[in-house]
Design a protein around this motif. Structure first.
Motif, PDB file in Angstrom:
ATOM      1  N   LEU A   1       0.820  -1.215   0.000  1.00 34.65           N
ATOM      2  CA  LEU A   1       0.000   0.000   0.000  1.00 34.65           C
ATOM      3  C   LEU A   1       0.850   1.260   0.000  1.00 34.65           C
ATOM      4  O   LEU A   1       0.355   2.348  -0.273  1.00 34.65           O
TER       5      LEU A   1
ATOM      6  N   LEU B   1       2.770   6.330  -5.903  1.00 40.21           N
ATOM      7  CA  LEU B   1       1.629   6.341  -6.842  1.00 40.21           C
ATOM      8  C   LEU B   1       2.102   6.289  -8.289  1.00 40.21           C
ATOM      9  O   LEU B   1       3.183   6.756  -8.618  1.00 40.21           O
ATOM     10  N   ILE B   2       1.242   5.728  -9.133  1.00 39.75           N
ATOM     11  CA  ILE B   2       1.501   5.745 -10.573  1.00 39.75           C
ATOM     12  C   ILE B   2       0.350   6.480 -11.264  1.00 39.75           C
ATOM     13  O   ILE B   2      -0.686   6.732 -10.660  1.00 39.75           O
TER      14      ILE B   2
ATOM     15  N   HIS C   1      -2.815   6.836 -13.248  1.00 39.73           N
ATOM     16  CA  HIS C   1      -3.932   5.906 -13.445  1.00 39.73           C
ATOM     17  C   HIS C   1      -4.423   5.906 -14.887  1.00 39.73           C
ATOM     18  O   HIS C   1      -5.441   5.315 -15.197  1.00 39.73           O
TER      19      HIS C   1
ATOM     20  N   THR D   1     -11.068   8.859 -10.876  1.00 38.99           N
ATOM     21  CA  THR D   1      -9.813   8.396 -10.287  1.00 38.99           C
ATOM     22  C   THR D   1     -10.036   7.191  -9.367  1.00 38.99           C
ATOM     23  O   THR D   1     -10.796   7.278  -8.417  1.00 38.99           O
ATOM     24  N   PRO D   2      -9.391   6.081  -9.661  1.00 40.16           N
ATOM     25  CA  PRO D   2      -9.545   4.885  -8.833  1.00 40.16           C
ATOM     26  C   PRO D   2      -8.677   4.977  -7.566  1.00 40.16           C
ATOM     27  O   PRO D   2      -7.812   5.834  -7.474  1.00 40.16           O
ATOM     28  N   ALA D   3      -8.939   4.089  -6.619  1.00 40.41           N
ATOM     29  CA  ALA D   3      -8.176   4.069  -5.361  1.00 40.41           C
ATOM     30  C   ALA D   3      -6.877   3.297  -5.574  1.00 40.41           C
ATOM     31  O   ALA D   3      -6.719   2.150  -5.171  1.00 40.41           O
ATOM     32  N   THR D   4      -5.933   3.961  -6.222  1.00 43.03           N
ATOM     33  CA  THR D   4      -4.726   3.296  -6.738  1.00 43.03           C
ATOM     34  C   THR D   4      -3.999   2.422  -5.710  1.00 43.03           C
ATOM     35  O   THR D   4      -3.662   1.272  -5.999  1.00 43.03           O
ATOM     36  N   THR D   5      -3.757   2.953  -4.513  1.00 46.80           N
ATOM     37  CA  THR D   5      -2.945   2.172  -3.566  1.00 46.80           C
ATOM     38  C   THR D   5      -3.676   0.905  -3.130  1.00 46.80           C
ATOM     39  O   THR D   5      -3.045  -0.126  -2.912  1.00 46.80           O
TER      40      THR D   5
END
Lengths: 385, 385
Positions: free
Chosen positions: A23, A27-28, A30, A243-247
Motif C-alpha cells: 500500500l 503512486l503511478i 492511473h 480516479t480509482p483508489a490506486t494504492t
C-alpha cells in the motif's frame, strides 16, 4: 508495550504485512500502461476467486456502496425484488432498494436463523406474473453469524425456471466460504476489500453475468457514479471513469497473489477448520452459540454473553491486556452476544491464542472454566482427535 | 535503475514518505474509541484547511463521487442550477446533474478561458422567480489549467441577494490555492484526497454550511450511500454508516499534520511561487501557455505542443529517461497540449528538475532551445531576480 494485534471483528480483518507494504508504493499514473497492466492482473485474479468468467467491476467505495450499485443498475423504480432480511446487513439491501423506489418483498427471519430454500421457492411460485426481478440475500450475515445455503438457493431457482436474478452479497464470505459463481449459476456477486481479500476497506467489487447485463440495459434508475456501463466501458481499456483508489489496487494485486499461492480451495478448507475449532472451544467452555449450529458461519462466531458478565468488561479486558479486538452485538443484540471474526489471514495459532484470551478474560471476570479448556478443544480439532 | 519518480500529472500527486508509511499501519476497529479520536482529529484539521467552522463529511469515494453527492443531497428532480462548463471536470458536474433530472443552465466557456463574474451575475439577475438553486463551478479546471475567481463570484453573489447557493469544486485546488470558505461565504466546498492533500485517491470530502443544510432538508432525490444526514448523524459519534477507508484516514491525519506544520498560508504562497516559476520557464523556452495568462493555474500548467513534436514522444522520453510523468491534452485537446502538475508536495528542486527534464526532452526531439534556459528562469524566479 507494542504487542501483536488481533483484530477479530468480522471485518475489516488483519492485513498481512506483505499487503500493508504494497500500500505504500509510490503512486503511478492511473491513465498509463503500468496501471492498465495492474487492472488486467487484478481482474484475472478476481475471476479465480469469484470462480467466474463474467465481467468484474471495481468501485472506490465501501461494500454498501457496491450493494447500492446493484440496486440502481439492475432495477427501475417500481420493480419488485425479494430480499432476505436476517440481520443488519441483509436488511441494508432491502432498505437501499426502498430508497430507490423498489418494491421490496422481505423474507423476515429471526436473527440467528438461516433462510429456508422453500421460503424463497414459495414466493417465486406464487409470482405467476413473473414480476420479481431479483432475489437478494447474503451468503453470510455477520450480525448473527449465520451462513445461507447459496448453492441450494441457486439450484432451486434454476429448477423453478423463474426469470428472477440471484444476487448474492458475498461481502463477508468471498475468499472464505465455498462459492462458485459460474458453477452454481449466480447472476450477481458483490464483495468488498476488507474481509476475505484481507485488504483495508475502500474497494467495492461486483461480478455480473449476461442475464444481469440484460437488466442493466433496461434500468431507468438515475445513476452516474455507479453506472455499470460507463465503468465497464472504461475498464476494458484498463481505466476508470474517475480516479480509482490506486494504492488499494496495489494491495489487491498483492492479496490476489497471496490467495493464488495458497489456492482458493485450500482457503475454503482452512476457514472451515478455523470455524470448527472456534465452535469446539465455545462448547468446551460451556458457552452457547447464538446462531443455529447447522448454519453457523465459518467466518464469524456469535456467542451468548454468560450471565453476570458485561460485554464491555469482556471486550475491554481482551483489548487492554491481550490486544484482541472482538465485536459486540448490534442493535437488539447489544450486550447479549459477543462476536469473534475468524476470516481472512487467520491460521491455527491465531485461533489458539484468541480463544485462550477469551477463556482467560472470562475466567478473570468470574466465569467458571478450567484453564486450558479452550486450548485443548482447539488443538484437538486441528490434530483431528 | 530504480530512480526518483516525478508524478507531475494534475493529480494524483506525489505522496510524501511520511504519508505512505502511515498507510501501512495495522488496521483498527472502525467502531472503537481509537477511531473516534482519529476522526475528531481529521475533522479539526480539515476545518483549518477549508477555513471553515461548518460541517465536513468524508466519503469512501473519488472526487466525482463527492460531486454526485452534492447533486443528490442539495437538489430535487426538476430543480435548476447554473453550471460553468469549461473543461472535462466542470462539465462533469453539469452531466451528473442532468443524470439526476436537474435542469442545468450551462455557461459554456472555450477551454482555456475563465468564467467572467458578469456571466453568472446576468443569469442571476434574469432569474426574477429565483428558480436557480445553486451556482456550481470549479476553482481550478485541470483540463485547460485555468483558475476561476471564486472570491469575486462569492462577493457578487452576496451582493446580488439571490438565494442560490455557491457550490465550489475545489478538488484540484484545496490546500493549494487561497480559499476562505467562511470568509468569502462559500456554501459548499468539495474536494478529494489525491491533490493538495497529498494522499492516494479514495476519499471524497464535502464541507457545507447552514444554508446548504436547509436545501438538504428539502431534497427528494433518491440516495442512500451519499445521504448527508445519515453520514452526519454517524460522524457526530466518530463513526460512519458503513465501513470507512481506514488506512486513507490514517494518511489524512498525517497529511493534515504536515499541512499544519507548514501553515496553510505558506502553502498557498509556495504554490503561487511554483506556478510562476513553471510559467517563467515556459516563456523563456519560447513555448506558449494554452490558458489565458491572467487566469493561469498555480497547480497545473498547460503548454501548447511545439510544431513537429508528438505528445507521445515527449511523454515517453520524459517517463523513460527521467522518471517524469506528465499529462496530455484531454478530448479535443489531445495531442495539442501537454500539462505539468505542480500541486501538493512540490518544492523548488522538483520544479527545477522537472522543467529541466522537459527542456532536455524537447531538445532531443529537435526543439530549438539553449540548454539551461529553463533552469535559469526557474532559479531567477526563486531568487526573485
Amino acid at each position: 508495550m507494542e504487542r501483536r494485534q488481533y483484530l477479530q471483528i468480522p471485518g475489516p480483518t488483519n492485513v498481512p504485512d506483505r499487503i500493508l507494504r504494497s500500500l505504500s508504493k509510490p503512486l503511478i499514473n492511473h491513465r498509463g500502461p503500468e496501471f492498465e497492466l495492474l487492472i488486467e492482473q487484478c481482474i484475472a485474479g478476481l475471476k479465480k476467486v469469484f470462480r467466474t468468467q463474467n465481467d468484474i467491476l471495481i468501485f472506490p467505495s465501501s461494500g454498501s456502496g457496491a450493494l447500492e450499485s446493484t440496486i440502481v443498475n439492475l432495477l427501475s423504480p417500481g420493480d419488485t425484488i425479494v430480499a432476505v432480511s436476517q440481520g443488519l446487513f441483509s436488511e441494508r439491501m432491502a432498505a437501499i432498494g426502498e430508497k430507490f423506489g423498489i418494491h421490496v418483498v422481505r423474507i423476515n427471519k429471526e436473527w440467528g436463523e438461516a433462510v429456508q430454500i422453500d421460503e424463497i421457492k414459495n414466493l417465486l411460485m406464487q409470482d405467476t406474473e413473473k414480476k420479481i426481478r431479483a432475489v437478494c440475500l447474503p451468503q453470510n450475515e455477520t450480525t448473527s453469524a449465520i451462513t445461507n445455503d447459496i448453492e441450494g438457493v441457486a439450484k432451486m431457482m434454476k429448477e423453478s425456471q423463474h426469470p428472477a436474478l440471484l444476487v448474492v452479497d458475498a461481502i463477508s464470505s468471498l475468499a472464505c466460504l465455498p462459492l462458485e459463481m459460474d458453477g452454481w449459476g449466480i447472476d450477481v456477486v458483490i464483495t468488498a476489500s476488507q474481509k476475505g481479500l484481507m485488504l483495508p476497506p475502500g474497494l467495492g467489487i461486483v461480478a455480473l453475468n449476461d442475464r444481469a447485463w440484460k437488466l442493466v440495459e433496461q434500468s431507468t434508475s438515475p445513476k452516474w457514479y455507479w453506472d455499470y456501463k460507463a465503468v465497464q466501458e472504461k475498464m476494458k481499456g484498463g481505466q476508470f471513469p474517475y480516479t480509482p483508489a490506486t494504492t488499494l489496487l496495489f494491495g489487491l494485486k498483492e492479496a490476489l497473489d497471496i490467495l493464488e499461492e495458497e489456492g482458493i480451495e485450500k482457503i475454503w478448507e482452512r476457514h472451515g477448520l478455523m470455524g470448527k475449532a472456534v465452535r469446539k472451544a465455545v462448547h468446551a467452555m460451556g458457552l452457547t452459540l447464538f446462531a443455529e449450529e447447522e448454519y453457523a458461519s465459518d467466518t464469524v462466531t456469535s456467542i451468548g454473553m454468560p450471565d453476570g458478565i458485561q460485554y464491555k468488561e469482556l471486550a475491554g479486558l481482551l483489548n487492554k491486556d491481550y490486544g484482541v479486538v472482538i465485536g459486540g452485538g448490534l442493535q437488539q443484540l447489544q450486550g447479549k452476544i459477543f462476536r469473534i471474526g475468524h476470516l481472512g489471514a487467520v491460521d491455527q495459532l491465531d485461533v489458539y491464542a484468541v480463544m485462550g484470551a477469551v477463556e482467560m478474560a472470562l475466567y478473570r471476570l468470574g466465569y467458571h472454566v478450567e484453564l486450558g479448556t479452550a486450548a485443548k478443544a482447539v488443538a484437538k480439532t486441528f490434530l483431528k482427535e
